[in-house]
Design a protein around this motif. Sequence first.
Motif, PDB file in Angstrom:
ATOM      1  N   PRO A   1      16.055  48.893  28.817  1.00  0.00           N
ATOM      2  CA  PRO A   1      15.813  48.684  27.388  1.00  0.00           C
ATOM      3  C   PRO A   1      15.180  49.914  26.742  1.00  0.00           C
ATOM      4  O   PRO A   1      14.683  50.821  27.427  1.00  0.00           O
ATOM      5  CB  PRO A   1      14.829  47.514  27.392  1.00  0.00           C
ATOM      6  CG  PRO A   1      14.019  47.740  28.639  1.00  0.00           C
ATOM      7  CD  PRO A   1      14.974  48.316  29.651  1.00  0.00           C
ATOM      8  N   ASN A   2      15.192  49.920  25.433  1.00  0.00           N
ATOM      9  CA  ASN A   2      14.451  50.904  24.652  1.00  0.00           C
ATOM     10  C   ASN A   2      13.336  50.127  23.964  1.00  0.00           C
ATOM     11  O   ASN A   2      13.564  49.492  22.939  1.00  0.00           O
ATOM     12  CB  ASN A   2      15.360  51.578  23.625  1.00  0.00           C
ATOM     13  CG  ASN A   2      14.617  52.590  22.759  1.00  0.00           C
ATOM     14  OD1 ASN A   2      13.386  52.645  22.758  1.00  0.00           O
ATOM     15  ND2 ASN A   2      15.371  53.378  22.004  1.00  0.00           N
TER      16      ASN A   2
ATOM     17  N   ASP B   1      18.790  49.430  19.223  1.00  0.00           N
ATOM     18  CA  ASP B   1      19.348  50.175  20.342  1.00  0.00           C
ATOM     19  C   ASP B   1      19.363  49.319  21.606  1.00  0.00           C
ATOM     20  O   ASP B   1      20.339  49.328  22.365  1.00  0.00           O
ATOM     21  CB  ASP B   1      18.538  51.454  20.580  1.00  0.00           C
ATOM     22  CG  ASP B   1      19.094  52.297  21.715  1.00  0.00           C
ATOM     23  OD1 ASP B   1      20.328  52.479  21.772  1.00  0.00           O
ATOM     24  OD2 ASP B   1      18.305  52.761  22.564  1.00  0.00           O
ATOM     25  N   THR B   2      18.300  48.559  21.819  1.00  0.00           N
ATOM     26  CA  THR B   2      18.258  47.710  23.010  1.00  0.00           C
ATOM     27  C   THR B   2      19.333  46.620  22.940  1.00  0.00           C
ATOM     28  O   THR B   2      19.976  46.318  23.947  1.00  0.00           O
ATOM     29  CB  THR B   2      16.873  47.077  23.174  1.00  0.00           C
ATOM     30  OG1 THR B   2      15.904  48.117  23.370  1.00  0.00           O
ATOM     31  CG2 THR B   2      16.832  46.156  24.387  1.00  0.00           C
TER      32      THR B   2
ATOM     33  N   TRP C   1      12.425  42.952  28.635  1.00  0.00           N
ATOM     34  CA  TRP C   1      12.310  43.350  27.225  1.00  0.00           C
ATOM     35  C   TRP C   1      11.743  42.200  26.405  1.00  0.00           C
ATOM     36  O   TRP C   1      12.164  41.060  26.571  1.00  0.00           O
ATOM     37  CB  TRP C   1      13.710  43.731  26.728  1.00  0.00           C
ATOM     38  CG  TRP C   1      13.819  44.155  25.310  1.00  0.00           C
ATOM     39  CD1 TRP C   1      13.285  45.262  24.726  1.00  0.00           C
ATOM     40  CD2 TRP C   1      14.560  43.484  24.288  1.00  0.00           C
ATOM     41  NE1 TRP C   1      13.653  45.330  23.411  1.00  0.00           N
ATOM     42  CE2 TRP C   1      14.440  44.258  23.115  1.00  0.00           C
ATOM     43  CE3 TRP C   1      15.328  42.318  24.263  1.00  0.00           C
ATOM     44  CZ2 TRP C   1      15.034  43.900  21.915  1.00  0.00           C
ATOM     45  CZ3 TRP C   1      15.930  41.951  23.055  1.00  0.00           C
ATOM     46  CH2 TRP C   1      15.782  42.738  21.901  1.00  0.00           C
TER      47      TRP C   1
ATOM     48  N   ASP D   1      22.194  46.839  21.590  1.00  0.00           N
ATOM     49  CA  ASP D   1      23.457  47.495  21.942  1.00  0.00           C
ATOM     50  C   ASP D   1      23.529  47.793  23.437  1.00  0.00           C
ATOM     51  O   ASP D   1      24.584  47.642  24.058  1.00  0.00           O
ATOM     52  CB  ASP D   1      23.620  48.788  21.151  1.00  0.00           C
ATOM     53  CG  ASP D   1      23.874  48.549  19.669  1.00  0.00           C
ATOM     54  OD1 ASP D   1      24.253  47.419  19.308  1.00  0.00           O
ATOM     55  OD2 ASP D   1      23.677  49.496  18.875  1.00  0.00           O
ATOM     56  N   ARG D   2      22.430  48.213  24.016  1.00  0.00           N
ATOM     57  CA  ARG D   2      22.397  48.518  25.454  1.00  0.00           C
ATOM     58  C   ARG D   2      22.706  47.268  26.284  1.00  0.00           C
ATOM     59  O   ARG D   2      23.432  47.327  27.272  1.00  0.00           O
ATOM     60  CB  ARG D   2      21.018  49.054  25.850  1.00  0.00           C
ATOM     61  CG  ARG D   2      20.707  50.457  25.358  1.00  0.00           C
ATOM     62  CD  ARG D   2      19.284  50.838  25.738  1.00  0.00           C
ATOM     63  NE  ARG D   2      18.920  52.171  25.261  1.00  0.00           N
ATOM     64  CZ  ARG D   2      18.274  53.076  25.989  1.00  0.00           C
ATOM     65  NH1 ARG D   2      17.912  52.765  27.234  1.00  0.00           N
ATOM     66  NH2 ARG D   2      17.982  54.244  25.495  1.00  0.00           N
ATOM     67  N   ILE D   3      22.122  46.145  25.876  1.00  0.00           N
ATOM     68  CA  ILE D   3      22.342  44.904  26.621  1.00  0.00           C
ATOM     69  C   ILE D   3      23.806  44.495  26.533  1.00  0.00           C
ATOM     70  O   ILE D   3      24.440  44.169  27.542  1.00  0.00           O
ATOM     71  CB  ILE D   3      21.424  43.785  26.098  1.00  0.00           C
ATOM     72  CG1 ILE D   3      19.952  44.148  26.338  1.00  0.00           C
ATOM     73  CG2 ILE D   3      21.757  42.448  26.769  1.00  0.00           C
ATOM     74  CD1 ILE D   3      18.958  43.228  25.633  1.00  0.00           C
TER      75      ILE D   3
ATOM     76  N   SER E   1      26.424  46.309  25.937  1.00  0.00           N
ATOM     77  CA  SER E   1      27.247  47.252  26.695  1.00  0.00           C
ATOM     78  C   SER E   1      27.185  46.971  28.189  1.00  0.00           C
ATOM     79  O   SER E   1      28.211  46.981  28.884  1.00  0.00           O
ATOM     80  CB  SER E   1      26.796  48.683  26.402  1.00  0.00           C
ATOM     81  OG  SER E   1      27.525  49.616  27.176  1.00  0.00           O
ATOM     82  N   PHE E   2      25.999  46.694  28.700  1.00  0.00           N
ATOM     83  CA  PHE E   2      25.820  46.396  30.119  1.00  0.00           C
ATOM     84  C   PHE E   2      26.626  45.153  30.503  1.00  0.00           C
ATOM     85  O   PHE E   2      27.366  45.138  31.491  1.00  0.00           O
ATOM     86  CB  PHE E   2      24.331  46.182  30.413  1.00  0.00           C
ATOM     87  CG  PHE E   2      23.985  46.028  31.871  1.00  0.00           C
ATOM     88  CD1 PHE E   2      23.445  47.089  32.590  1.00  0.00           C
ATOM     89  CD2 PHE E   2      24.178  44.820  32.533  1.00  0.00           C
ATOM     90  CE1 PHE E   2      23.113  46.953  33.929  1.00  0.00           C
ATOM     91  CE2 PHE E   2      23.852  44.672  33.873  1.00  0.00           C
ATOM     92  CZ  PHE E   2      23.315  45.739  34.568  1.00  0.00           C
TER      93      PHE E   2
ATOM     94  N   VAL F   1      18.971  45.812  32.965  1.00  0.00           N
ATOM     95  CA  VAL F   1      19.385  46.577  31.803  1.00  0.00           C
ATOM     96  C   VAL F   1      18.208  47.479  31.422  1.00  0.00           C
ATOM     97  O   VAL F   1      17.062  47.034  31.410  1.00  0.00           O
ATOM     98  CB  VAL F   1      19.724  45.651  30.623  1.00  0.00           C
ATOM     99  CG1 VAL F   1      20.110  46.470  29.394  1.00  0.00           C
ATOM    100  CG2 VAL F   1      20.836  44.690  30.996  1.00  0.00           C
TER     101      VAL F   1
END
Length: 324
Positions: free
Chosen positions: A97-98, A104-105, A48, A107-109, A111-112, A95
């Motif tokens: 990504p968006n 959003d990315t 990302w 948050d995704r990172i 969370s992972f 991870v």
Amino acid sequence: MPDPFFQPVSGFELPRFAGIPTFMRLPHVPLEDQRLAEVEVGLIGVPWDSGTTNRPGPRHGPRALRDASTMIRAENGATGVRPFELVNCADLGDVAPNPADIADTLDRITSFYAKVLDAGIMPLTAGGDHLTSLPVLRAVAAENPVGMVHFDSHTDLYHSYFGGTMYTHGTPFRRAVEEGLLEPERVVQIGIRGTAYDNEDKDFAKSVGIRLIPIEEFHARGVDDVMAEAREIVGEGPTYVSYDIDFVDPAFAPGTGTPEVGGPNSYQALQVVRALRGLNIVGADMVEVSPPFDVGGATSYLGVSVMFELLCVMAEAVAGGTEG
């Protein structure tokens, strides 16, 4: 005896140009895998670069680093450390990504990494641009702030870019201080150099107690002296290590988004990590490897060589002792 499952594939068994490339030829253990609970150090890709402000490309870093990592062998030739025998290591994958949404990315990172940490795994990250470090720190320092040893040409302490954009690869550690993720008096940034827009980032560092070591001081004092001070600054508390490949002179690592001349050579790039042995490391990252600007894979190979050095000191930290 080490578990054979967690041992990297040997070049004596399968040629290095063959097989599916994972980090250092380790097993791929996704977060849903039943053997995740056995992993002690997890290598993770964050492909990302939406925080990049000039030359894009670090989103391709994890894939290039994995490919280059087939050259990594089982033993550190300088320190004698055999990390894959000290702890169970695995490639935990990427991870997802968006690329169209920074928030959003982020948050995704986080969370992972929260799942990785809940499983009791110490993370070693391959970025990605340097904004990657912020969501990782949000997970690593969720309960208590950490110190940091940061190798870079740039402080990444700016308030914002382009009239108020808060999340770029030049702002992650400003946000981390503001969010209480870093203890600024336990943060040292090594190798700072290059032309500048102004002194806002350095003024902020001084105001909160972050120690900046410019490249001129690094070269004048030498690796041993500088790293002795770095160790004193972070002390015995939990410490994160963030390593931007542009810390290294572009003669040795041209494949990066914002190169700055006058940096350390490739040997010094490894020396500084070896000097971290014995610290209370809780995670680390290697960021800003940009394959589109690389020459013959040199940057990717140096980057993953630094990752191996990081893995060695992390494995020792997990195993509870120093060997070699």
